[in-house]
Design an enzyme around this catalytic site. Structure first.
Site, PDB file in Angstrom:
ATOM      1  N   ASP A 127      -8.376   4.695   9.775  1.00  0.00           N
ATOM      2  CA  ASP A 127      -7.479   3.445   9.236  1.00  0.00           C
ATOM      3  C   ASP A 127      -8.175   2.124   9.372  1.00  0.00           C
ATOM      4  OD1 ASP A 127      -4.867   2.505   8.975  1.00  0.00           O
ATOM      5  OD2 ASP A 127      -3.782   4.279  10.584  1.00  0.00           O
ATOM      6  N   ASN A 169     -11.642  -0.791  -1.267  1.00  0.00           N
ATOM      7  CA  ASN A 169     -10.784  -0.270  -1.867  1.00  0.00           C
ATOM      8  C   ASN A 169      -9.152   0.431  -1.554  1.00  0.00           C
ATOM      9  OD1 ASN A 169     -10.016   1.409  -4.405  1.00  0.00           O
ATOM     10  ND2 ASN A 169      -9.692   3.074  -2.903  1.00  0.00           N
ATOM     11  N   SER A 172      -6.053  -6.484  -8.422  1.00  0.00           N
ATOM     12  CA  SER A 172      -4.584  -6.075  -9.477  1.00  0.00           C
ATOM     13  C   SER A 172      -4.596  -6.362 -11.032  1.00  0.00           C
ATOM     14  CB  SER A 172      -3.601  -5.330  -9.584  1.00  0.00           C
ATOM     15  OG  SER A 172      -3.032  -4.970  -9.704  1.00  0.00           O
ATOM     16  N   TYR A 209       3.710  -6.025  -3.517  1.00  0.00           N
ATOM     17  CA  TYR A 209       2.615  -5.508  -3.099  1.00  0.00           C
ATOM     18  C   TYR A 209       1.706  -6.391  -4.084  1.00  0.00           C
ATOM     19  CZ  TYR A 209      -0.586  -2.443  -5.823  1.00  0.00           C
ATOM     20  OH  TYR A 209      -1.754  -2.264  -6.676  1.00  0.00           O
ATOM     21  N   ALA A 254       1.743 -10.126  -4.137  1.00  0.00           N
ATOM     22  CA  ALA A 254       1.069 -10.913  -3.387  1.00  0.00           C
ATOM     23  C   ALA A 254       0.319  -9.980  -3.028  1.00  0.00           C
ATOM     24  CB  ALA A 254       1.974 -11.591  -2.788  1.00  0.00           C
TER      25      ALA A 254
HETATM   26  N1  LIG Z   1      -3.410   3.190 -10.303  1.00  0.00           N
HETATM   27  C1  LIG Z   1      -3.181   1.463 -10.319  1.00  0.00           C
HETATM   28  O1  LIG Z   1      -2.422   1.860 -11.095  1.00  0.00           O
HETATM   29  C2  LIG Z   1      -3.920   0.449  -9.640  1.00  0.00           C
HETATM   30  C3  LIG Z   1      -3.993  -0.924 -10.056  1.00  0.00           C
HETATM   31  C4  LIG Z   1      -4.456  -1.407  -9.444  1.00  0.00           C
HETATM   32  C5  LIG Z   1      -4.919  -2.132  -8.221  1.00  0.00           C
HETATM   33  N2  LIG Z   1      -4.999  -0.473  -8.008  1.00  0.00           N
HETATM   34  C6  LIG Z   1      -5.933  -0.597  -6.505  1.00  0.00           C
HETATM   35  O2  LIG Z   1      -6.396   0.363  -6.742  1.00  0.00           O
HETATM   36  C7  LIG Z   1      -6.933   0.667  -4.464  1.00  0.00           C
HETATM   37  C8  LIG Z   1      -7.022   2.518  -4.839  1.00  0.00           C
HETATM   38  O3  LIG Z   1      -5.741   2.201  -5.626  1.00  0.00           O
HETATM   39  P1  LIG Z   1      -5.757   3.967  -5.972  1.00  0.00           P
HETATM   40  O4  LIG Z   1      -4.929   4.226  -7.395  1.00  0.00           O
HETATM   41  O5  LIG Z   1      -7.207   4.863  -6.485  1.00  0.00           O
HETATM   42  O6  LIG Z   1      -4.716   4.286  -5.015  1.00  0.00           O
HETATM   43  P2  LIG Z   1      -4.720   6.459  -4.815  1.00  0.00           P
HETATM   44  O7  LIG Z   1      -5.068   7.316  -5.073  1.00  0.00           O
HETATM   45  O8  LIG Z   1      -2.963   6.401  -3.865  1.00  0.00           O
HETATM   46  O9  LIG Z   1      -5.200   5.842  -3.087  1.00  0.00           O
HETATM   47  C9  LIG Z   1      -5.201   5.770  -1.937  1.00  0.00           C
HETATM   48  C10 LIG Z   1      -6.629   5.396  -0.865  1.00  0.00           C
HETATM   49  O10 LIG Z   1      -5.916   4.904  -0.197  1.00  0.00           O
HETATM   50  C11 LIG Z   1      -6.061   5.494   0.987  1.00  0.00           C
HETATM   51  N3  LIG Z   1      -5.313   4.443   1.940  1.00  0.00           N
HETATM   52  C12 LIG Z   1      -4.168   3.882   1.948  1.00  0.00           C
HETATM   53  N4  LIG Z   1      -3.973   3.880   3.257  1.00  0.00           N
HETATM   54  C13 LIG Z   1      -4.868   3.929   3.467  1.00  0.00           C
HETATM   55  C14 LIG Z   1      -5.283   3.258   4.869  1.00  0.00           C
HETATM   56  N5  LIG Z   1      -4.618   2.657   5.759  1.00  0.00           N
HETATM   57  N6  LIG Z   1      -7.359   3.308   5.870  1.00  0.00           N
HETATM   58  C15 LIG Z   1      -7.619   3.997   4.948  1.00  0.00           C
HETATM   59  N7  LIG Z   1      -6.919   4.618   3.706  1.00  0.00           N
HETATM   60  C16 LIG Z   1      -5.846   4.610   3.604  1.00  0.00           C
HETATM   61  C17 LIG Z   1      -5.490   6.789   0.779  1.00  0.00           C
HETATM   62  O11 LIG Z   1      -6.675   7.743   1.638  1.00  0.00           O
HETATM   63  P3  LIG Z   1      -5.220   8.557   2.976  1.00  0.00           P
HETATM   64  O12 LIG Z   1      -3.524   8.482   2.455  1.00  0.00           O
HETATM   65  O13 LIG Z   1      -6.004   9.258   3.049  1.00  0.00           O
HETATM   66  O14 LIG Z   1      -5.076   7.390   4.018  1.00  0.00           O
HETATM   67  C18 LIG Z   1      -6.326   6.940  -0.347  1.00  0.00           C
HETATM   68  O15 LIG Z   1      -7.839   6.777  -0.210  1.00  0.00           O
HETATM   69  C19 LIG Z   1      -6.016  -0.291  -4.254  1.00  0.00           C
HETATM   70  O16 LIG Z   1      -6.178  -1.289  -3.580  1.00  0.00           O
HETATM   71  C20 LIG Z   1      -4.545  -0.234  -5.659  1.00  0.00           C
HETATM   72  O17 LIG Z   1      -3.908  -1.274  -5.004  1.00  0.00           O
HETATM   73  C21 LIG Z   1      -4.630   0.698  -7.964  1.00  0.00           C
END
Ligand SMILES: NC(=O)c1ccc[n+]([C@@H]2O[C@H](COP(=O)([O-])OP(=O)(O)OC[C@H]3O[C@@H](n4cnc5c(N)ncnc54)[C@H](OP(=O)(O)O)[C@@H]3O)[C@@H](O)[C@H]2O)c1
Length: 248
Positions: free
Chosen positions: A64, A91, A142, A155, A157
């Site tokens: 975590d 990430n 992002s 978010y 911010a």
């Molecule tokens: N998807 C988009 O449109 C988008 C756009 C711009 C930026 N981003 C950024 O890209 C990154 C990845 O997002 P994604 O789209 O791949 O989202 P996702 O599919 O929801 O995956 C999020 C990941 O973060 C992990 N996570 C959440 N809380 C956590 C914690 N407390 N400790 C450890 N791991 C944690 C989750 O794993 P567990 O739940 O197993 O812990 C999961 O592996 C994020 O930083 C997000 O803000 C996403």
């Protein structure tokens, strides 16, 4: 560009979406990868899949990122297992809630602790090792961290914070390592964002058809591209669907 063959990497949030795709892309390049997130079953599945496909070692480290000691232990375990650290991909991240006036304190604190504190803990623990390897420190920013956002300002911010932190860390570490921020627009993953907008709260992988948003594999490729830069660095990369600016 440097080969990643035999290099050592950590990917936080590797149990889904961009993180899982990045671990896959790194393994394909021959890197050994520590995969970190809370869902251990997902990480074990990824390990089995990647070790069967590629000549690489995947280390599952349930973590975590809001737990300072767990993040320090993740970095230490990786260094011990792989003999050093070449790449950290910061990430792990999430969005909760919506408008500021309806946001609970718990939602606010959860986003701040995962998206900001988690990146600080991992960066702090990794810097000495990345300095030793002249490695790569990569952050998921992002589109939301570059422009004002009418839905879920908190978010957004956290992503402005991420970019500010990354740039300032880059200024601090100087030539010791590359520091990169990757700024995707909407990516088709399990990611959800609330708010009074077209984004209904459904996962982006359901909300968008293929071609309407970026695929996680495309983001992963850009992360690997950044990780390979040496002695120069990619400072920042924006990855948007081609229609991003229509209708502005
Ligand atoms: N998807 C988009 O449109 C988008 C756009 C711009 C930026 N981003 C950024 O890209 C990154 C990845 O997002 P994604 O789209 O791949 O989202 P996702 O599919 O929801 O995956 C999020 C990941 O973060 C992990 N996570 C959440 N809380 C956590 C914690 N407390 N400790 C450890 N791991 C944690 C989750 O794993 P567990 O739940 O197993 O812990 C999961 O592996 C994020 O930083 C997000 O803000 C996403």
């Amino acid at each position: 560009m440097e080969s990643l063959d035999g290099k050592s990497a950590i990917v936080t949030g590797a149990s889904a979406g961009i993180g899982a795709a990045t671990a896959t892309q790194l393994a394909k390049e021959g890197a050994n990868v520590a995969v970190a997130a809370r869902r251990e079953d997902r990480l074990n599945e990824l390990k089995d899949e990647l070790e069967a496909r590629y000549d690489t070692v995947i280390e599952v480290v349930p973590t975590d990122v809001t737990d300072e000691a767990a993040v320090a232990a993740l970095v230490e375990a990786t260094v011990e297992q792989f003999g050093g650290l070449d790449v950290l991909v910061n990430n792990a991240g999430l969005a909760q809630g919506a408008d500021v006036e309806s946001m609970t304190t718990e939602e606010y604190r959860t986003m701040m602790s995962v998206n900001c504190d988690g990146m600080f803990y991992a960066t702090r623990a990794a810097i000495p090792h990345l300095r030793e390897s002249s490695g790569a420190l990569i952050f998921l920013g992002s589109f939301a961290g570059k422009f004002p956002r009418p839905f879920n300002p908190v978010y957004a911010a956290t992503k402005w914070w991420t970019r500010g932190f990354a740039k300032s860390v880059s200024a601090q570490v100087g030539t010791d390592m590359g520091v990169t921020v990757i700024n995707p627009a909407a990516v088709r993953t399990e990611f959800t964002v609330g708010g009074d907008s077209d984004f209904s709260g459904a996962p982006f992988e359901e909300l968008f058809e293929p071609g309407e948003a970026v695929e996680p594999e495309e983001v992963a490729e850009s992360i690997v591209f950044a990780a390979k830069q040496s002695p120069s660095m990619v400072s920042e990369l924006d990855i948007y669907d081609r229609g991003k600016f229509t209708g502005l």
